[in-house]
Motif scaffolding. Sequence first.
Motif, PDB file in Angstrom:
ATOM      1  N   LEU A  38      45.707  22.224 -70.004  1.00 18.15           N
ATOM      2  CA  LEU A  38      44.404  22.020 -69.365  1.00 18.15           C
ATOM      3  C   LEU A  38      43.671  23.339 -69.150  1.00 18.15           C
ATOM      4  CD1 LEU A  38      44.943  19.278 -66.629  1.00 18.15           C
ATOM      5  CD2 LEU A  38      43.261  19.223 -68.468  1.00 18.15           C
ATOM      6  N   VAL A  39      44.398  24.339 -68.663  1.00 20.08           N
ATOM      7  CA  VAL A  39      43.763  25.641 -68.428  1.00 20.08           C
ATOM      8  C   VAL A  39      43.233  26.210 -69.740  1.00 20.08           C
ATOM      9  CG1 VAL A  39      44.181  28.046 -67.756  1.00 20.08           C
ATOM     10  CG2 VAL A  39      45.068  26.198 -66.340  1.00 20.08           C
ATOM     11  N   GLY A  40      43.989  26.047 -70.826  1.00 20.75           N
ATOM     12  CA  GLY A  40      43.546  26.555 -72.120  1.00 20.75           C
ATOM     13  C   GLY A  40      42.263  25.903 -72.589  1.00 20.75           C
ATOM     14  N   ILE A  41      42.214  24.584 -72.541  1.00 23.85           N
ATOM     15  CA  ILE A  41      41.023  23.874 -73.010  1.00 23.85           C
ATOM     16  C   ILE A  41      39.837  24.104 -72.079  1.00 23.85           C
ATOM     17  CG2 ILE A  41      40.047  21.535 -73.212  1.00 23.85           C
ATOM     18  CD1 ILE A  41      42.462  20.729 -74.778  1.00 23.85           C
ATOM     19  N   LEU A  42      40.065  24.015 -70.773  1.00 22.96           N
ATOM     20  CA  LEU A  42      38.969  24.229 -69.832  1.00 22.96           C
ATOM     21  C   LEU A  42      38.484  25.673 -69.861  1.00 22.96           C
ATOM     22  CD1 LEU A  42      40.275  22.039 -66.870  1.00 22.96           C
ATOM     23  CD2 LEU A  42      38.279  21.578 -68.312  1.00 22.96           C
ATOM     24  N   LEU A  91      36.006  25.880 -72.466  1.00 21.62           N
ATOM     25  CA  LEU A  91      34.782  25.155 -72.125  1.00 21.62           C
ATOM     26  C   LEU A  91      33.925  25.905 -71.112  1.00 21.62           C
ATOM     27  CD1 LEU A  91      35.877  21.413 -71.850  1.00 21.62           C
ATOM     28  CD2 LEU A  91      34.227  22.376 -73.446  1.00 21.62           C
ATOM     29  N   VAL A  92      34.553  26.434 -70.066  1.00 19.91           N
ATOM     30  CA  VAL A  92      33.756  27.027 -68.980  1.00 19.91           C
ATOM     31  C   VAL A  92      33.670  28.547 -69.062  1.00 19.91           C
ATOM     32  CG1 VAL A  92      34.284  25.093 -67.460  1.00 19.91           C
ATOM     33  CG2 VAL A  92      35.681  27.159 -67.310  1.00 19.91           C
ATOM     34  N   GLY A  93      34.537  29.172 -69.892  1.00 17.04           N
ATOM     35  CA  GLY A  93      34.390  30.595 -70.153  1.00 17.04           C
ATOM     36  C   GLY A  93      35.153  31.530 -69.249  1.00 17.04           C
ATOM     37  N   ARG A  94      35.600  31.067 -68.096  1.00 19.06           N
ATOM     38  CA  ARG A  94      36.329  31.950 -67.166  1.00 19.06           C
ATOM     39  C   ARG A  94      37.661  31.310 -66.813  1.00 19.06           C
ATOM     40  NH1 ARG A  94      33.001  35.594 -63.647  1.00 19.06           N
ATOM     41  NH2 ARG A  94      34.724  35.365 -62.194  1.00 19.06           N
ATOM     42  N   LYS A  95      38.717  32.104 -66.927  1.00 19.79           N
ATOM     43  CA  LYS A  95      40.056  31.579 -66.659  1.00 19.79           C
ATOM     44  C   LYS A  95      40.186  31.117 -65.211  1.00 19.79           C
ATOM     45  CE  LYS A  95      44.953  32.586 -67.185  1.00 19.79           C
ATOM     46  NZ  LYS A  95      45.971  33.608 -67.500  1.00 19.79           N
ATOM     47  N   GLU A  96      39.592  31.886 -64.276  1.00 18.29           N
ATOM     48  CA  GLU A  96      39.708  31.524 -62.857  1.00 18.29           C
ATOM     49  C   GLU A  96      39.078  30.154 -62.599  1.00 18.29           C
ATOM     50  OE1 GLU A  96      38.430  34.292 -64.028  1.00 18.29           O
ATOM     51  OE2 GLU A  96      39.582  35.992 -63.240  1.00 18.29           O
ATOM     52  N   ALA A 129      38.638  27.821 -64.848  1.00 19.48           N
ATOM     53  CA  ALA A 129      39.466  26.833 -65.542  1.00 19.48           C
ATOM     54  C   ALA A 129      40.675  26.447 -64.686  1.00 19.48           C
ATOM     55  CB  ALA A 129      39.925  27.382 -66.886  1.00 19.48           C
ATOM     56  N   GLU A 130      41.262  27.429 -64.021  1.00 18.25           N
ATOM     57  CA  GLU A 130      42.414  27.149 -63.158  1.00 18.25           C
ATOM     58  C   GLU A 130      41.993  26.303 -61.961  1.00 18.25           C
ATOM     59  OE1 GLU A 130      43.725  31.122 -62.411  1.00 18.25           O
ATOM     60  OE2 GLU A 130      45.081  31.154 -64.154  1.00 18.25           O
ATOM     61  N   ASP A 131      40.820  26.593 -61.384  1.00 20.28           N
ATOM     62  CA  ASP A 131      40.314  25.784 -60.258  1.00 20.28           C
ATOM     63  C   ASP A 131      40.056  24.345 -60.698  1.00 20.28           C
ATOM     64  OD1 ASP A 131      40.435  27.978 -58.597  1.00 20.28           O
ATOM     65  OD2 ASP A 131      38.296  28.441 -58.718  1.00 20.28           O
ATOM     66  N   LEU A 132      39.445  24.180 -61.877  1.00 23.36           N
ATOM     67  CA  LEU A 132      39.160  22.835 -62.381  1.00 23.36           C
ATOM     68  C   LEU A 132      40.453  22.084 -62.683  1.00 23.36           C
ATOM     69  CD1 LEU A 132      36.131  23.569 -64.741  1.00 23.36           C
ATOM     70  CD2 LEU A 132      36.081  22.142 -62.690  1.00 23.36           C
ATOM     71  N   THR A 133      41.437  22.792 -63.201  1.00 22.95           N
ATOM     72  CA  THR A 133      42.732  22.168 -63.485  1.00 22.95           C
ATOM     73  C   THR A 133      43.362  21.644 -62.200  1.00 22.95           C
ATOM     74  OG1 THR A 133      43.133  23.528 -65.454  1.00 22.95           O
ATOM     75  CG2 THR A 133      45.062  22.597 -64.388  1.00 22.95           C
ATOM     76  N   GLN A 134      43.296  22.431 -61.139  1.00 18.49           N
ATOM     77  CA  GLN A 134      43.816  21.973 -59.843  1.00 18.49           C
ATOM     78  C   GLN A 134      43.072  20.725 -59.372  1.00 18.49           C
ATOM     79  OE1 GLN A 134      43.711  25.200 -57.015  1.00 18.49           O
ATOM     80  NE2 GLN A 134      45.558  26.140 -57.832  1.00 18.49           N
ATOM     81  N   GLU A 135      41.757  20.705 -59.597  1.00 14.61           N
ATOM     82  CA  GLU A 135      40.952  19.550 -59.183  1.00 14.61           C
ATOM     83  C   GLU A 135      41.329  18.311 -59.995  1.00 14.61           C
ATOM     84  OE1 GLU A 135      38.216  17.238 -57.138  1.00 14.61           O
ATOM     85  OE2 GLU A 135      38.960  19.264 -56.670  1.00 14.61           O
ATOM     86  N   VAL A 136      41.616  18.482 -61.291  1.00 16.68           N
ATOM     87  CA  VAL A 136      42.053  17.352 -62.115  1.00 16.68           C
ATOM     88  C   VAL A 136      43.332  16.738 -61.530  1.00 16.68           C
ATOM     89  CG1 VAL A 136      42.988  16.669 -64.368  1.00 16.68           C
ATOM     90  CG2 VAL A 136      40.996  18.166 -64.264  1.00 16.68           C
ATOM     91  N   PHE A 137      44.305  17.590 -61.236  1.00 15.75           N
ATOM     92  CA  PHE A 137      45.574  17.082 -60.706  1.00 15.75           C
ATOM     93  C   PHE A 137      45.398  16.468 -59.311  1.00 15.75           C
ATOM     94  CE2 PHE A 137      47.551  20.159 -63.782  1.00 15.75           C
ATOM     95  CZ  PHE A 137      48.137  19.177 -64.567  1.00 15.75           C
ATOM     96  N   LEU A 138      44.499  17.047 -58.520  1.00 17.26           N
ATOM     97  CA  LEU A 138      44.226  16.494 -57.198  1.00 17.26           C
ATOM     98  C   LEU A 138      43.656  15.083 -57.312  1.00 17.26           C
ATOM     99  CD1 LEU A 138      44.156  17.009 -54.128  1.00 17.26           C
ATOM    100  CD2 LEU A 138      41.865  17.975 -54.417  1.00 17.26           C
TER     101      LEU A 138
END
Length: 203
Positions: free
Chosen positions: A42-46, A49-54, A56-65
């Motif tokens: 998820l972090v890799g794909i996001l 898409l969004v351009g910033r690893k930080e 992407a990591e926040d969005l990944t946490q939101e997906v799992f939440l």
Amino acid sequence: MSSELLEQQLEARDPDVRLMIQVRDDVQGAFEVLVERYQHRLVGILGHLVGRKEEAEDLTQEVFLRIYRARKGYRPRAKFSTWLFTIANNLALNHLRGKGRNPSTTPGGDGSSSQERALAREGTPSAQMRQVELSEVVRDALDILGEDQKMAVLLNKFEDMSYSEIADVMGRSEAAIKSLLARARNHLREQLEPYLKTGQRGA
């Protein structure tokens, strides 16, 4: 086909559906296994898409939440990965709209994958440099695509999803996804062809 029969078939075919059902049933450790299985993907794909690893990591946490909050109502209707990436796609698009569709990059936050970094560590110094540079060229080429094209390419290439699975994730028809991917591949070919011919960026 009845929904109950569909659930049984999906549970039999997809180990991640079985795992999500364990999450739904509060089996200890199941959610942690699910996170471990999908987090880096998820972090890799996001990240692309969004351009910033930080971010992407926040969005990944939101997906799992969201998945955890929705666990009690989970009823499989498709492969688990289709459901997961549907949530991720919607979150990423909302995030980009909120930013005014301007993915930005920072040093160390370019969304480069662990596979790319591992490849870059192998071989001779010149081979390492070429691998790192090629990864950058591919990322630059991806960045010219619209979000829809980029998501379709990432799901097709990184997640090996079929046209129909990508259509489910993105809420499009299969024909629309085929057209989207064809246009995206043409754009990518135009961007990458000069580099692949010469080995030089911007040649």
